[in-house]
Design a protein around this motif. Structure first.
Motif, PDB file in Angstrom:
ATOM      1  N   LEU A 154       0.689  -1.157   0.055  1.00  0.00           N
ATOM      2  CA  LEU A 154       0.056   0.142   0.052  1.00  0.00           C
ATOM      3  C   LEU A 154       0.825   1.168  -0.097  1.00  0.00           C
ATOM      4  N   THR A 155       0.678   1.986  -1.104  1.00  0.00           N
ATOM      5  CA  THR A 155       1.425   3.230  -1.047  1.00  0.00           C
ATOM      6  C   THR A 155       0.610   4.462  -0.718  1.00  0.00           C
ATOM      7  N   VAL A 156       0.892   5.456   0.350  1.00  0.00           N
ATOM      8  CA  VAL A 156       0.204   6.714   0.660  1.00  0.00           C
ATOM      9  C   VAL A 156       0.976   7.823   0.197  1.00  0.00           C
ATOM     10  N   ASP A 198     -10.502   7.207  -2.098  1.00  0.00           N
ATOM     11  CA  ASP A 198     -10.323   6.482  -3.403  1.00  0.00           C
ATOM     12  C   ASP A 198      -9.255   5.363  -3.352  1.00  0.00           C
ATOM     13  N   GLN A 199      -8.635   5.296  -2.249  1.00  0.00           N
ATOM     14  CA  GLN A 199      -7.845   4.177  -2.015  1.00  0.00           C
ATOM     15  C   GLN A 199      -8.384   2.774  -1.202  1.00  0.00           C
ATOM     16  N   ASN A 200      -9.563   2.930  -0.960  1.00  0.00           N
ATOM     17  CA  ASN A 200     -10.242   2.026  -0.346  1.00  0.00           C
ATOM     18  C   ASN A 200      -9.972   0.485  -0.950  1.00  0.00           C
ATOM     19  N   SER A 201      -9.970   0.524  -2.175  1.00  0.00           N
ATOM     20  CA  SER A 201     -10.004  -0.889  -2.993  1.00  0.00           C
ATOM     21  C   SER A 201      -8.485  -1.192  -3.022  1.00  0.00           C
ATOM     22  N   ALA A 202      -7.416  -0.445  -2.615  1.00  0.00           N
ATOM     23  CA  ALA A 202      -6.039  -0.691  -2.349  1.00  0.00           C
ATOM     24  C   ALA A 202      -5.812  -1.142  -1.094  1.00  0.00           C
ATOM     25  N   VAL A 203      -6.661  -0.794  -0.029  1.00  0.00           N
ATOM     26  CA  VAL A 203      -6.538  -1.317   1.325  1.00  0.00           C
ATOM     27  C   VAL A 203      -7.173  -2.508   1.326  1.00  0.00           C
ATOM     28  N   ASP A 204      -8.371  -2.804   0.546  1.00  0.00           N
ATOM     29  CA  ASP A 204      -9.027  -3.796   0.828  1.00  0.00           C
ATOM     30  C   ASP A 204      -8.440  -5.015   0.018  1.00  0.00           C
ATOM     31  N   ALA A 205      -7.497  -4.706  -0.953  1.00  0.00           N
ATOM     32  CA  ALA A 205      -6.738  -5.678  -1.404  1.00  0.00           C
ATOM     33  C   ALA A 205      -5.739  -6.374  -0.783  1.00  0.00           C
ATOM     34  N   LEU A 206      -5.005  -5.238   0.089  1.00  0.00           N
ATOM     35  CA  LEU A 206      -4.017  -5.935   0.902  1.00  0.00           C
ATOM     36  C   LEU A 206      -4.789  -6.407   2.213  1.00  0.00           C
ATOM     37  N   VAL A 207      -5.583  -6.069   2.687  1.00  0.00           N
ATOM     38  CA  VAL A 207      -6.245  -6.745   3.614  1.00  0.00           C
ATOM     39  C   VAL A 207      -6.799  -8.213   3.486  1.00  0.00           C
ATOM     40  N   ALA A 208      -7.305  -8.160   2.135  1.00  0.00           N
ATOM     41  CA  ALA A 208      -7.655  -9.516   1.712  1.00  0.00           C
ATOM     42  C   ALA A 208      -6.554 -10.423   1.403  1.00  0.00           C
ATOM     43  N   GLU A 209      -5.657 -10.080   1.144  1.00  0.00           N
ATOM     44  CA  GLU A 209      -4.344 -10.971   0.809  1.00  0.00           C
ATOM     45  C   GLU A 209      -3.742 -11.156   2.246  1.00  0.00           C
ATOM     46  N   ILE A 210      -3.638 -10.118   3.031  1.00  0.00           N
ATOM     47  CA  ILE A 210      -2.869 -10.785   4.634  1.00  0.00           C
ATOM     48  C   ILE A 210      -3.821 -11.676   5.204  1.00  0.00           C
ATOM     49  N   ALA A 211      -5.522 -11.370   5.111  1.00  0.00           N
ATOM     50  CA  ALA A 211      -6.384 -12.470   5.770  1.00  0.00           C
ATOM     51  C   ALA A 211      -6.110 -13.828   5.337  1.00  0.00           C
TER      52      ALA A 211
END
Ligand code: FEO
Length: 401
Positions: free
Chosen positions: A374-376, A383-396
């Motif tokens: 995730l790059t901030v 508008d970065q919610n999808s990037a956050v969700d992608a990282l969260v999904a991969e970690i989970a």
């Protein structure tokens, strides 16, 4: 006045506590102090196992004299030459000139390096040698790199006691209780035992495994370490040996995420908190640490405990923010293995922190790096919610695998 406790009928704890030392080894905060354990065996021959740090020397010598109760000291067994245990050796030999120092050849060499004193009565022992003191048979076990190369342990074949040097120690002074079964060790002391192990000996997992293999051939009824509690119940001993087996093979105790962040103005902290909330919503256990606040030794201990780590940091001088850089170098120095890692980076104009963080960890073995980073740019935006969700999904997904 002396302050001793009997470990068995003929074994006396003659150690001492230090609750004023701020930093153990000049590095590790010890808000609950530390104990320096030493033991006197009263057999036909008398034996002192190790000495103590010079800061507690006065009480240590009173304790030894009280335990001996006028008897001569025949042997000093030296297990480890780090000065928290060896600093009082020269003074001990001056006070008990008839004592024979029992040690291995590496320890003898270090005696001459640390002290300007002729050690004339030295008995060199090696793996498997036995010293008979009357009723007791003391069997010597070499334990190199747990925590220095000269370390050895003693197994008392008679009472099945392993004098384990630094191994199985813990930070924390002993509040009257010297046995782990006198306190709630698992709930109140395990965190400090883990912090002690991972930071002091954590790099030397293979050496610890070698000693655990030797220990598995011994019938151990009691562990007498140089710091912390004596362990004397089968359950306590099995519990602690299992933890050492996990820690020394870099296997996690729990599935979950340590989220360590560095944040100058709070924006990276905000990203870390959002990530933590989303991970919790997916049922993932998360521990969050601000590396500018929590000492690296605490974070390293938790990284050993959990399966996954997220390092989140801002870019700083075209590198990583200094507090995170320090932590990562510390992690690398401890030769951590077997972790799954993800990165969050921040940078207002040229974010490079993720690459720099990964470069520092590159020498570590058996590490898995998740695909999503995730790059901030300054602050996380909706508008970065999808990037956050992608990282969260991969970690989970990885945590539950
Ligand atoms: Fe407690 Fe490595 O000395």
């Amino acid at each position: 006045m002396y302050c001793t406790r009997n470990v068995t009928d003929d074994l006396v704890w003659v150690g001492a506590n230090d609750r004023r030392l701020a930093l153990f080894e000049g590095v590790y905060p010890i808000p609950n102090g530390v104990s320096y354990n030493a033991y006197v065996l009263l057999d036909q021959k008398t034996v002192l196992f190790d000495t103590a740090d010079k800061d507690v020397g006065e009480l240590f010598f009173e304790n030894v004299a009280h335990a001996l109760n006028g008897r001569a000291l025949d042997y000093l067994v030296v297990h480890h030459m780090e000065p928290d245990h060896s600093a009082s050796i020269a003074e001990l030999v001056r006070r008990y000139p008839g004592v024979t120092v029992v040690c291995n050849a590496k320890i003898q060499q270090m005696l001459t390096q640390f002290f300007d004193l002729p050690f004339e009565n030295v008995q060199i022992v090696k793996e498997g040698d036995v010293l008979e003191t009357g009723r007791h048979k003391l069997h010597f076990v070499m334990a190199p790199m747990v925590h220095w190369p000269e370390v050895m342990m003693t197994y008392d074949e008679t009472d099945k006691i392993l004098f384990s040097a630094d191994a199985f120690g813990t930070f924390g002074a002993l509040d009257g209780a010297i046995f782990a079964d006198e306190v709630d060790f698992q709930h109140n002391y395990l965190d400090e035992a883990r912090r002690y192990y991972t930071n002091i000996v954590g790099k030397f997992g293979a050496s610890v495994q070698a000693v655990l293999k030797k220990a598995s051939a011994l019938d151990i009824a009691m562990l007498c370490p140089l710091h912390g509690f004596v362990h004397r119940t089968k359950e306590d001993i099995a519990f602690f040996i299992e933890k050492y087996d996990l820690w020394s093979t870099y296997r996690p105790e729990k599935k979950g995420v340590v989220l360590a962040y560095a944040s100058v103005y709070g924006h990276t902290a905000n990203a870390a908190d959002i990530l933590a909330c989303r991970l919790r919503e997916k049922g993932v256990e998360v521990r969050v640490f601000d590396v500018s606040v929590t000492h690296a030794s605490e974070i390293i201990a938790q990284i050993f405990k959990y399966s996954h780590v997220v390092f989140a940091a801002n870019t700083y001088n075209m590198g990583v923010f200094v507090k995170m850089e320090d932590l990562l170098h510390d992690v690398a120095a401890h030769a951590l293995q077997n972790k799954t890692v993800a990165f969050v980076e921040n940078g207002s104009w040229a974010p490079v922190a993720a690459k720099r963080m990964k470069d520092i960890l590159a020498p570590l073995k058996n590490m898995t790096y998740l695909e999503n980073t995730l790059t901030v740019k300054s602050a996380l935006q909706p508008d970065q919610n999808s990037a956050v969700d992608a990282l969260v999904a991969e970690i989970a997904k990885s945590v539950s695998a």
